[in-house]
Design a protein around this motif. Structure first.
Motif, PDB file in Angstrom:
ATOM      1  N   MET A   1       0.901  -1.227   0.002  1.00  5.50           N
ATOM      2  CA  MET A   1      -0.236  -0.060   0.089  1.00  5.50           C
ATOM      3  C   MET A   1       0.695   1.408   0.030  1.00  5.50           C
ATOM      4  N   TRP A   2       0.266   2.260  -0.577  1.00  5.54           N
ATOM      5  CA  TRP A   2       1.080   3.651  -0.615  1.00  5.54           C
ATOM      6  C   TRP A   2       0.055   4.651  -0.617  1.00  5.54           C
ATOM      7  N   ARG A   3       0.055   5.430   0.209  1.00  5.83           N
ATOM      8  CA  ARG A   3      -1.052   6.492   0.588  1.00  5.83           C
ATOM      9  C   ARG A   3      -2.242   6.062   0.372  1.00  5.83           C
ATOM     10  N   GLY A   4      -2.326   4.910   0.917  1.00  2.00           N
ATOM     11  CA  GLY A   4      -3.860   4.167   0.893  1.00  2.00           C
ATOM     12  C   GLY A   4      -4.106   3.562  -0.223  1.00  2.00           C
ATOM     13  N   ASN A   5      -3.350   3.380  -1.125  1.00  9.04           N
ATOM     14  CA  ASN A   5      -3.882   2.722  -2.640  1.00  9.04           C
ATOM     15  C   ASN A   5      -3.086   1.306  -2.739  1.00  9.04           C
ATOM     16  N   LEU A   6      -3.550   0.657  -3.234  1.00 11.56           N
ATOM     17  CA  LEU A   6      -2.916  -0.841  -3.499  1.00 11.56           C
ATOM     18  C   LEU A   6      -1.572  -0.602  -4.322  1.00 11.56           C
ATOM     19  N   LEU A   7      -0.527  -1.054  -4.183  1.00 11.00           N
ATOM     20  CA  LEU A   7       0.579  -0.857  -4.996  1.00 11.00           C
ATOM     21  C   LEU A   7       0.969  -2.218  -5.687  1.00 11.00           C
ATOM     22  N   ALA A   8       1.118  -2.987  -4.728  1.00  8.62           N
ATOM     23  CA  ALA A   8       1.595  -4.563  -5.126  1.00  8.62           C
ATOM     24  C   ALA A   8       1.275  -5.352  -3.843  1.00  8.62           C
ATOM     25  N   THR A   9       1.242  -6.679  -4.253  1.00 10.88           N
ATOM     26  CA  THR A   9       1.130  -7.689  -3.091  1.00 10.88           C
ATOM     27  C   THR A   9       1.751  -8.788  -3.747  1.00 10.88           C
ATOM     28  N   VAL A  10       2.081 -10.002  -2.958  1.00  6.73           N
ATOM     29  CA  VAL A  10       2.859 -11.090  -3.042  1.00  6.73           C
ATOM     30  C   VAL A  10       1.944 -12.458  -2.623  1.00  6.73           C
ATOM     31  N   SER A  11       1.758 -13.464  -3.436  1.00 13.22           N
ATOM     32  CA  SER A  11       1.316 -14.500  -3.032  1.00 13.22           C
ATOM     33  C   SER A  11       2.032 -15.723  -3.515  1.00 13.22           C
ATOM     34  N   GLY A  12       1.766 -17.099  -3.342  1.00 12.37           N
ATOM     35  CA  GLY A  12       2.177 -18.194  -4.026  1.00 12.37           C
ATOM     36  C   GLY A  12       2.160 -18.162  -5.409  1.00 12.37           C
ATOM     37  N   ARG A  13       1.260 -17.339  -6.060  1.00 13.22           N
ATOM     38  CA  ARG A  13       1.096 -17.150  -7.433  1.00 13.22           C
ATOM     39  C   ARG A  13       2.065 -16.143  -8.103  1.00 13.22           C
ATOM     40  N   GLY A  14       2.757 -15.318  -7.363  1.00 12.75           N
ATOM     41  CA  GLY A  14       3.596 -14.497  -7.734  1.00 12.75           C
ATOM     42  C   GLY A  14       3.125 -12.921  -7.347  1.00 12.75           C
ATOM     43  N   LEU A  15       3.721 -12.032  -8.010  1.00 14.40           N
ATOM     44  CA  LEU A  15       3.464 -10.531  -7.751  1.00 14.40           C
ATOM     45  C   LEU A  15       2.516 -10.032  -8.446  1.00 14.40           C
ATOM     46  N   LEU A  16       1.774  -9.327  -7.587  1.00 19.61           N
ATOM     47  CA  LEU A  16       0.453  -8.699  -8.272  1.00 19.61           C
ATOM     48  C   LEU A  16       0.889  -7.072  -8.241  1.00 19.61           C
ATOM     49  N   ALA A  17       1.084  -6.570  -9.445  1.00 24.38           N
ATOM     50  CA  ALA A  17       1.628  -5.086  -9.488  1.00 24.38           C
ATOM     51  C   ALA A  17       0.423  -4.378 -10.211  1.00 24.38           C
ATOM     52  N   ARG A  18       0.254  -3.402  -9.559  1.00 19.45           N
ATOM     53  CA  ARG A  18      -1.090  -2.198 -10.161  1.00 19.45           C
ATOM     54  C   ARG A  18      -0.231  -1.327 -11.157  1.00 19.45           C
ATOM     55  N   VAL A  19      -0.333  -1.638 -12.385  1.00 19.84           N
ATOM     56  CA  VAL A  19       0.544  -0.708 -13.133  1.00 19.84           C
ATOM     57  C   VAL A  19      -0.223   0.251 -14.017  1.00 19.84           C
ATOM     58  N   GLY A  20      -1.718   0.233 -13.777  1.00 18.43           N
ATOM     59  CA  GLY A  20      -2.733   1.359 -14.536  1.00 18.43           C
ATOM     60  C   GLY A  20      -3.057   0.903 -15.757  1.00 18.43           C
ATOM     61  N   PRO A  21      -3.882   1.849 -16.363  1.00 13.77           N
ATOM     62  CA  PRO A  21      -4.355   1.396 -17.759  1.00 13.77           C
ATOM     63  C   PRO A  21      -3.311   1.844 -18.870  1.00 13.77           C
ATOM     64  N   HIS A  22      -2.446   2.925 -18.568  1.00  9.46           N
ATOM     65  CA  HIS A  22      -1.484   3.235 -19.685  1.00  9.46           C
ATOM     66  C   HIS A  22      -0.329   2.317 -19.874  1.00  9.46           C
ATOM     67  N   ALA A  23       0.264   1.670 -18.783  1.00  7.75           N
ATOM     68  CA  ALA A  23       1.213   0.886 -18.767  1.00  7.75           C
ATOM     69  C   ALA A  23       0.937  -0.812 -18.976  1.00  7.75           C
ATOM     70  N   TYR A  24      -0.291  -0.872 -19.238  1.00  8.59           N
ATOM     71  CA  TYR A  24      -1.003  -2.164 -18.952  1.00  8.59           C
ATOM     72  C   TYR A  24      -0.412  -3.269 -20.046  1.00  8.59           C
ATOM     73  N   ALA A  25      -0.551  -2.738 -21.343  1.00 12.11           N
ATOM     74  CA  ALA A  25      -0.009  -3.671 -22.559  1.00 12.11           C
ATOM     75  C   ALA A  25       1.407  -3.787 -22.659  1.00 12.11           C
ATOM     76  N   GLN A  26       2.182  -2.729 -22.148  1.00 11.85           N
ATOM     77  CA  GLN A  26       3.454  -2.917 -22.199  1.00 11.85           C
ATOM     78  C   GLN A  26       3.893  -3.990 -20.964  1.00 11.85           C
ATOM     79  N   ALA A  27       3.148  -3.851 -19.658  1.00  8.91           N
ATOM     80  CA  ALA A  27       3.489  -4.753 -18.753  1.00  8.91           C
ATOM     81  C   ALA A  27       3.222  -6.161 -19.090  1.00  8.91           C
ATOM     82  N   LEU A  28       2.117  -6.546 -19.901  1.00 12.80           N
ATOM     83  CA  LEU A  28       1.761  -7.685 -20.341  1.00 12.80           C
ATOM     84  C   LEU A  28       2.723  -8.272 -21.381  1.00 12.80           C
ATOM     85  N   ALA A  29       3.584  -7.419 -22.071  1.00  8.65           N
ATOM     86  CA  ALA A  29       4.504  -7.919 -23.028  1.00  8.65           C
ATOM     87  C   ALA A  29       5.824  -8.265 -22.324  1.00  8.65           C
ATOM     88  N   ALA A  30       5.855  -8.089 -20.888  1.00  6.40           N
ATOM     89  CA  ALA A  30       7.110  -8.577 -20.170  1.00  6.40           C
ATOM     90  C   ALA A  30       7.170  -9.953 -19.925  1.00  6.40           C
TER      91      ALA A  30
END
Length: 81
Positions: A1-30
């Motif tokens: 959490m940062w300033r009350g907003n979800l930033l990222a979290t970790v689970s057994g499945r991996g890292l959940l990262a909140r990248v937003g709509p503008h970086a979403y396609a770029q992030a999925l290409a990684a």
């Protein structure tokens, strides 16, 4: 959490990262990144990164990408989830 907003979290499945709509396609290409789904619904703007894809400096880059988006969001008052 940062300033009350979800930033990222970790689970057994991996890292959940909140990248937003503008970086979403770029992030999925990684390598190791895929759309985050919850209860059969895709959560646009969020990616799930497989644990092996977080080696080396990769984790830091994902956190920086998430922080770049979350920093644009208004701060939430304490006590909100």
């Amino acid at each position: 959490m940062w300033r009350g907003n979800l930033l990222a979290t970790v689970s057994g499945r991996g890292l959940l990262a909140r990248v937003g709509p503008h970086a979403y396609a770029q992030a999925l290409a990684a390598a190791g990144a895929r759309p985050m789904s919850m209860r059969g619904r895709t959560m646009h703007g969020y990616v799930l990164v497989d644990p092996p894809a977080l080696a080396g400096e990769a984790l830091q880059r994902w956190i920086e990408l998430a922080l770049a988006f979350v920093a644009t969001l208004p701060e939430k008052p304490p006590g909100r989830g």
